[in-house]
Design an enzyme around this catalytic site. Sequence first.
Site: not given
Ligand code: SPD
Length: 276
Positions: A31, A86, A138, A156, A159
Amino acid sequence: MSIWFTEELHPYYRKSLRVKHILADEQTQYQHLQLLETEFFGKTMVLDGIIQLTERDNMGYHEMIVHVPMLAVGQPKRVLIVGGGDGGSLQQVLRYPSVEEAAVCELDRRVVELSREHFAASFGDPWVDPRAKLLIRDAFGYLEENPGQFDVIISDTTDPIGMAERLFSDEFYKLMVRALAPGGAAATQCEQPFFDTELIKQIYKAAKGLVKNPAYYYANIPTYPGGGIGFMYVSNTPWTEGLKTPYPPGENKYFNPEVHKAAFALPEFFRKELYG
Ligand code: SPD
């Protein structure tokens, strides 16, 4: 002259943050990864043009996705985080002394590396905790290989676009529930009631066919579309069990007992759509 970053996840809605400077901008194997120093919201991670987290408001997301299922289980020992490279969810999970292992299935190693470099002020370095286990792979295969293993699973994710779309499918929810230990609970990133009503309904229906007590809850995150994001709680144990559990050591910045309860109160149009 101001530089603005504008997110265009929806064709009919945009939001922008003022950028002070660009900290990183690279195409990883998976990405387009950007790290921006923004005004007010601080360091901001953007994946394929979509804001994932900021220093200022990530606590609402990470505390809500983690503490609701963890407290409902009570004494979780084995935890799996799907995505979450993260380290924000991992940091919250490791606050629980009962946790023996917290596995993180993240596909993109660069998300972990750049987050360690840039989000140390927010998350410390949870990866040095001996209970943390990073799996660059994965999540589907790992879930398949581990039926009945996890007390808590936290999905977590980004989208439901491109490679992440599968993580919002009925098949994923089936595998996730199969990987839960008896008495286990999961929470998943489950999008925005205004913009994603049909997707959330589909996920709730799938969850309802798999566990006794799924429920949708919501958190205010100003940098996400619509100013917030929801989560699907997936378990046979009602989420209200978590109201009885003492909090783990460490400080919450967003989560408290009132927020915990209020998060499950849904606006009428959406409550009707989801629960009938
Ligand atoms: N539309 C943004 C959604 C983001 C969701 N993921 C967030 C990751 C944070 N650890």
